[in-house]
Write a protein that holds these residues in place. Structure first.
Motif, short mmCIF file in Angstrom:
data_model
loop_
_atom_site.label_atom_id
_atom_site.label_comp_id
_atom_site.label_asym_id
_atom_site.label_seq_id
_atom_site.Cartn_x
_atom_site.Cartn_y
_atom_site.Cartn_z
N UNK A 1 0.79 -1.22 0.00
CA UNK A 1 0.00 0.00 0.00
C UNK A 1 0.83 1.27 0.00
N UNK A 2 2.04 1.21 0.52
CA UNK A 2 2.87 2.42 0.62
C UNK A 2 4.01 2.43 -0.39
N UNK A 3 3.96 1.58 -1.37
CA UNK A 3 5.04 1.47 -2.35
C UNK A 3 5.15 2.73 -3.22
N UNK A 4 6.34 2.92 -3.74
CA UNK A 4 6.57 3.90 -4.80
C UNK A 4 6.83 3.12 -6.08
N UNK A 5 6.13 3.47 -7.14
CA UNK A 5 6.36 2.83 -8.43
C UNK A 5 7.25 3.74 -9.26
N UNK A 6 8.40 3.23 -9.66
CA UNK A 6 9.35 4.01 -10.44
C UNK A 6 10.22 3.08 -11.25
N UNK A 7 10.51 3.46 -12.48
CA UNK A 7 11.44 2.71 -13.33
C UNK A 7 11.02 1.26 -13.49
N UNK A 8 9.70 1.02 -13.55
CA UNK A 8 9.19 -0.32 -13.77
C UNK A 8 9.29 -1.23 -12.57
N UNK A 9 9.48 -0.66 -11.38
CA UNK A 9 9.66 -1.48 -10.18
C UNK A 9 8.93 -0.85 -9.01
N UNK A 10 8.79 -1.65 -7.94
CA UNK A 10 8.23 -1.15 -6.69
C UNK A 10 9.37 -0.91 -5.70
N UNK A 11 9.25 0.21 -4.99
CA UNK A 11 10.24 0.61 -4.01
C UNK A 11 9.52 0.88 -2.70
N UNK A 12 10.18 0.61 -1.60
CA UNK A 12 9.53 0.66 -0.29
C UNK A 12 10.24 1.68 0.60
N UNK B 1 16.18 -3.68 2.27
CA UNK B 1 14.72 -3.71 2.36
C UNK B 1 14.11 -4.31 1.10
N UNK B 2 14.62 -3.93 -0.07
CA UNK B 2 14.05 -4.44 -1.32
C UNK B 2 14.14 -5.96 -1.38
N UNK B 3 15.26 -6.52 -0.96
CA UNK B 3 15.42 -7.97 -0.99
C UNK B 3 14.61 -8.69 0.07
N UNK B 4 14.52 -8.10 1.26
CA UNK B 4 13.78 -8.76 2.33
C UNK B 4 12.27 -8.70 2.07
N UNK B 5 11.80 -7.58 1.53
CA UNK B 5 10.39 -7.50 1.16
C UNK B 5 10.08 -8.52 0.07
N UNK B 6 11.00 -8.70 -0.87
CA UNK B 6 10.84 -9.73 -1.90
C UNK B 6 10.65 -11.10 -1.25
N UNK B 7 11.47 -11.43 -0.26
CA UNK B 7 11.31 -12.70 0.47
C UNK B 7 9.92 -12.83 1.07
N UNK B 8 9.45 -11.76 1.69
CA UNK B 8 8.14 -11.81 2.34
C UNK B 8 7.03 -12.09 1.33
N UNK B 9 7.05 -11.41 0.20
CA UNK B 9 6.02 -11.63 -0.81
C UNK B 9 6.05 -13.07 -1.33
#
Length: 472
Positions: A97-108, A133-141
């Motif tokens: 819900x709080x992601x930023x969409x930029x350069x074809x990706x999601x950022x947290x 954070x990007x890698x750990x959030x990837x793990x969670x998803x």
């Protein structure tokens, strides 16, 4: 970018998969005070200094969610399982819900300003972003998408989120936000602390490796060749920089930029390198973990010190009350005495650790010498038992010398009792697989896993471990 050809092992046993070693305790499923608390929606928020205002902290939320999933997998009480899963989903949904969409990706984004207390240049104004954070959030998803019973719609939603998070690790430092760059030597970095200038960062080891776990999870779930290539590049970087990580005979360094010894992260480095070994099957990382264990073994070891009859020198050191090393204590020698034992004897010990600038010492915790330290030296004085094991998967090949050189082998109980012993010798060098390395009765030893010495320990100093995984 440089890739050495590390391959991913995806058929790991459940306990060896990422994050299974960091479960959230039931007592921490609903923290309401302190630095981290859950709000009314079950979202894990950061409260600096224990203050009233809470902020989104992507690494904290991802790790809390992954820990809740680890607990969900092993919890037998159904109500508790449901809450663990709900907590994990609350973190993922908040991050989406709080992601930023930029350069074809999601950022947290991190929602608070931050300046590192030790490392100059790590200074951010909100919002800021982290490769960790990007890698750990990837793990969670990914791990949420793999939960049995998840609806198809939710599984697809989390997998789509994983795709978008993974895309951020494919985007190099040619825009903002960024988290990945290739250095001048061709090594790829996932930067826990990306610098303000493109391609600069702190080169933090633990943050990069934790992010790699997300890449491993993504490849294991999707078979992505891009993830396999990215992980290979990351593992190649870590392997190449192991000499810069290591701080011989002391705490390893936190990052490659500042190279400040990190007492609170050294054991993390040991554990993370073991997991890269499992994830790649490469002995490079098992050997690196073993070197760090020898440099500064975990002091959280206690037991019984065995003394041979004879003279022994005991020491007092300027250490913290717990005996553990802390900043401001330099382990200076405060006193010594020589004692003589007329027969073999023993004493309880509360700790085994390296003393700065010296060897490994054990702290006596009872009897007339309580509070004194004795240097470990097999077989004069040592901590009994099998301690600090490194599990090899796959096994490592160890080589016995040829030329008829005798090598002693021991079958040892966990408390250090010798069950049996034998001596072997070979005309030509002979190989055997080892499934563990541990400190056994004060010496680094390998446990043989096949052949006539199965289950026997041999001193690491008597054999060599080669650079290829064991066969068979």
């Amino acid at each position: 970018m440089i890739r050495a050809g590390y391959r991913l092992v995806t058929d790991l046993p459940e306990p060896m998969r990422p994050w299974r070693d960091r479960p959230v305790a039931w007592g921490n499923v609903s923290p309401t005070t302190g630095t981290y608390r859950v709000d009314a929606d079950g979202v894990y928020l950061y409260h600096p200094g224990g203050g009233a205002e809470g902020y989104d902290h992507p690494v904290g939320q991802a790790q809390y969610g992954l820990g809740c999933l680890a607990s969900y997998r092993t919890e037998t009480d159904q109500a508790r399982r449901a809450l663990f899963l709900a907590r994990a989903r609350a973190q993922a949904d908040r991050l989406i819900g709080r992601r930023l969409e930029a350069r074809g990706a999601w950022w947290f984004p991190y929602a608070f300003d931050f300046a590192h207390a030790v490392h100059s240049g790590v200074d951010y104004s909100a919002p800021w972003y982290s490769g960790m954070a990007q890698g750990e959030v990837l793990s969670l998803f990914v791990q949420l998408a793999q939960i049995d019973g998840m609806s198809t719609a939710d599984r697809d939603r989390y997998l789509a989120a994983a795709d978008a998070a993974f895309a951020s690790l494919q985007a190099l430092d040619d825009g903002f936000p960024w988290a990945v760059n290739v250095d001048e030597a061709g090594h790829l970095w996932i930067q826990e602390y990306p610098g303000a200038a493109p391609g600069t960062g702190d080169h933090t080891y633990n943050g990069m490796i934790f992010a790699m776990f997300g890449v491993w999870d993504y490849h294991a779930a999707t078979g992505s060749s891009a993830a396999a290539a990215l992980y290979d590049a990351c593992a190649t970087t870590i392997a190449a920089h192991l000499p810069r990580l290591r701080n011989v005979r002391w705490h390893s360094f936190y990052c490659g930029t500042h190279r400040v010894p990190a007492p609170t992260y050294h054991q993390h480095h040991v554990n993370l390198l073991r997991q890269i070994h499992w994830q790649t099957g490469s002995p490079d990382f098992a050997d690196a973990a073993d070197r760090l264990v020898d440099d500064y073994p975990s002091p959280a070891v206690s037991g019984t010190v065995a003394f041979e009859a004879g003279d022994h020198t005991l020491y007092r050191f300027d250490t913290a009350a717990s005996g553990a090393w802390v900043s401001g204590k330099d382990d200076a020698e405060l006193g010594r005495q020589t004692v003589k034992f007329s027969r073999d004897t023993s004493a309880p010990a509360s700790m085994r650790r390296r003393i700065q600038g010296r060897g490994i010492y054990c702290r006596i915790s009872g009897g007339p010498y309580a509070g004194w330290w004795v240097g470990e030296s097999w077989s004069a004085a040592y901590l009994r038992g099998v301690h600090l094991p490194t599990v090899y998967r796959p096994g490592r090949r160890v080589t016995f010398p040829g030329g008829g050189v005798p090598v002693a082998a021991f079958r040892i109980a966990d408390d250090g009792t010798e069950i049996s012993a034998k001596t072997v010798s070979y005309d030509a060098p002979s190989n055997a697989p080892a499934d563990q390395r541990a400190i056994v009765n004060g010496r680094a030893m390998y446990r043989i896993a096949a052949g006539g010495l199965t289950g026997y320990w041999v001193a690491a100093s008597a054999v060599t471990a080669d650079s290829q995984p064991a066969v068979g």
